[in-house]
Design a protein around this motif. Structure first.
Motif: not given
Length: 222
Positions: A30-38, A40-45, A72-79
């Motif tokens: 999750x930490x390794x892919x956090x930036x890329x996941x966020x 992706x979410x910013x461009x494809x909500x 945890x991923x839900x909070x890390x990606x979506x707030x």
């Protein structure tokens, strides 16, 4: 249908472990892919939310490991707030599917074999099942997946299971999503459930049991 459903579910579970997919459901991944996941979410909500919910539902419905990481991923990606909403929807939906599968595949067999022994419990659940299930959802005494499967074997009503789960997992969803929003400080899911948090959950759970305890006490009064 039962002859097809059970092997299909078993196959999906075996494939999950065969391809070692649980390696993606770790804090490190999750930490390794956090930036890329966020990103992706910013461009494809919308698509990001749909994919996340679908994965969470499938994980919960199949009783696979990884629910804590997904929360945890839900909070890390979506707030915190949106993450808690998505996690709650997904976990409740997945739990309901697991409940229905358990009821469809095994309920009649269990009731026929142990029905007389389970009659008292079934009667109690039919009357005060919401409070008992709410307590189990609030206080993580038993594994989440085990409660889903076991509840399906009883006469607990589907709507009772659904709404008790929906309400009961709100505090846990908020706690894990809040921790996920500060992902850098989290080393393991167990770290989130500190003694203080568990004590708070236990206090909430005790309030959930008050109607059930009062009902039993009132029934036994002369």
């Amino acid at each position: 249908m039962k002859k097809i459903l059970f092997p299909l579910l078993l196959l999906l579970i075996l494939l999950f472990f065969w391809f070692d997919l649980d390696r993606f459901l770790t804090i490190e991944a999750l930490k390794a892919n956090h930036a890329s996941l966020v990103s992706y979410y910013e461009h494809h909500k919308i698509s990001a939310a749909i994919v996340f919910i679908a994965i969470y539902v499938l994980q919960t419905a199949l009783s696979l490991p990884g629910a804590a990481i997904l929360s945890l991923a839900a909070g890390a990606i979506f707030g915190v707030m949106m993450g808690a909403i998505y996690a709650n929807i997904a976990a409740t939906s997945g739990a309901t599917l697991a409940f229905l599968v358990s009821r469809y595949l095994l309920h009649n067999v269990v009731q026929k074999r142990f029905g007389t022994r389970l009659e008292a419990m079934n009667s109690e659940l039919e009357q005060r099942g919401f409070g008992y299930l709410l307590f189990l959802r609030l206080v993580p005494v038993f594994p989440f997946f085990l409660i889903n499967l076991a509840a399906g074997l009883t006469r607990l009503k589907l709507r009772t299971f659904f709404f008790a789960t929906l309400v009961g997992i709100i505090p846990g969803s908020l706690v894990f999503c809040n921790a996920g929003a500060s992902l850098a400080s989290i080393e393991s899911p167990e770290q989130v459930l500190s003694p203080r948090v568990l004590a708070s959950f236990a206090l909430l759970g005790s309030f959930a049991l008050i109607p059930a305890v009062y009902g039993k006490w009132k029934r036994k009064r002369p």
